[in-house]
Design an enzyme around this catalytic site. Structure first.
Site, PDB file in Angstrom:
ATOM      1  N   LYS A 185      40.981  43.102  52.163  1.00 13.59           N
ATOM      2  CA  LYS A 185      41.982  43.813  51.366  1.00 13.59           C
ATOM      3  C   LYS A 185      43.410  43.312  51.646  1.00 13.59           C
ATOM      4  O   LYS A 185      43.613  42.434  52.470  1.00 13.59           O
ATOM      5  CB  LYS A 185      41.875  45.319  51.627  1.00 13.59           C
ATOM      6  CG  LYS A 185      40.548  45.912  51.166  1.00 13.59           C
ATOM      7  CD  LYS A 185      40.308  45.705  49.691  1.00 13.59           C
ATOM      8  CE  LYS A 185      39.073  46.414  49.169  1.00 13.59           C
ATOM      9  NZ  LYS A 185      37.786  45.859  49.614  1.00 13.59           N
TER      10      LYS A 185
HETATM   11  C1  PLP Z   1      37.409  48.997  44.381  1.00  7.52           C
HETATM   12  C2  PLP Z   1      36.911  49.349  45.747  1.00  7.52           C
HETATM   13  N1  PLP Z   1      36.663  50.644  46.024  1.00  7.52           N
HETATM   14  C3  PLP Z   1      36.257  51.033  47.235  1.00  7.52           C
HETATM   15  C4  PLP Z   1      36.081  50.118  48.248  1.00  7.52           C
HETATM   16  C5  PLP Z   1      35.577  50.630  49.560  1.00  7.52           C
HETATM   17  O1  PLP Z   1      36.379  50.340  50.648  1.00  7.52           O
HETATM   18  P1  PLP Z   1      35.730  50.161  52.101  1.00  7.52           P
HETATM   19  O2  PLP Z   1      35.059  48.819  52.136  1.00  7.52           O
HETATM   20  O3  PLP Z   1      36.899  50.248  53.033  1.00  7.52           O
HETATM   21  O4  PLP Z   1      34.765  51.266  52.305  1.00  7.52           O
HETATM   22  C6  PLP Z   1      36.330  48.750  48.002  1.00  7.52           C
HETATM   23  C7  PLP Z   1      36.203  47.698  49.011  1.00  7.52           C
HETATM   24  O5  PLP Z   1      35.413  47.505  49.812  1.00  7.52           O
HETATM   25  C8  PLP Z   1      36.746  48.354  46.724  1.00  7.52           C
HETATM   26  O6  PLP Z   1      36.994  47.074  46.444  1.00  7.52           O
END
Ligand code: PLP
Length: 201
Positions: A185
């Site tokens: 990210k």
């Molecule tokens: C659009 C989107 N929503 C939610 C997430 C979830 O985040 P995490 O991986 O920190 O759980 C991600 C990335 O992984 C994402 O790209």
């Protein structure tokens, strides 16, 4: 947006500081500072650090009391994590298609779905709007529609920290906003997330 992380001198310095001061667990001044600075940066009132973006979405659904009998609308073009927490609650996800302009949730498709579900006497418990690849959905009509149908918005801004829509930061339009600090990210804690809740006065 998605990219691999770049580590520099400052990162090493703060990791060293966390070790030196023994604030690896449970929390400590770095996490408190992170929450405060994030809230200040986005103009959100409060931000709560959690273990992942997925956990932040899940927490928002829990705060909205989403149950197995509930329906939750969600953007169709997204990463599975946007909708996985709906399944954790055994609720029913309904996918809303994208529009050509933003590639994100189409306000026209959203309105159609709201009308259709209202005609069946069903009010979705939440609308999860995703701002994919740093690009905001067209939030103005989406917020208008959700206000009209009295459905709370969870804005999945996992990939759009720092992006703005009409001068306001992505993730601050819904009743809830979430960011992810996963390794790919915009900024990363290796793994982590944040939940922002709009507090109405
Ligand atoms: C659009 C989107 N929503 C939610 C997430 C979830 O985040 P995490 O991986 O920190 O759980 C991600 C990335 O992984 C994402 O790209």
């Amino acid at each position: 947006m998605l990219s691999s992380p770049h580590m520099g001198d400052e990162e090493i310095q703060y990791v060293g500081q966390a070790f030196d001061t023994n604030w690896i667990a449970p929390l400590g001044p770095n996490v408190d500072g992170f929450e405060t600075e994030l809230a200040e940066f986005t103009g959100a009132k409060y931000a709560a650090a959690v273990s992942s973006g997925t956990a932040a979405i899940h927490l928002a659904l829990l705060l909205l009391d989403v149950k197995p009998t509930d329906v939750v609308f969600c953007s169709s073009l997204t990463f599975a994590a946007s909708v996985n927490p709906v399944m954790y609650q055994h609720a029913t996800p309904v996918f809303i298609d994208s529009e050509a302009k933003t590639w994100n949730m189409s306000p026209i498709a959203l309105e159609k779905a709201l009308v259709e579900y209202a005609s069946r006497g069903i009010k979705p418990k939440a609308v999860i709007v995703v701002n994919l690849y740093g690009q905001s959905a067209d939030m103005e009509p989406i917020v208008e529609l959700c206000n009209k149908y009295e459905v709370p918005i969870i804005e999945d801004a996992a990939e759009s920290l720092g992006a703005k829509y009409k001068g306001k930061y992505s993730g601050t339009f819904g009743q809830f906003g979430i960011y992810s600090f996963n390794g790919n990210k915009i900024i990363t804690t290796s793994g982590g997330g944040c939940l922002y809740q709009k507090i109405r006065n």
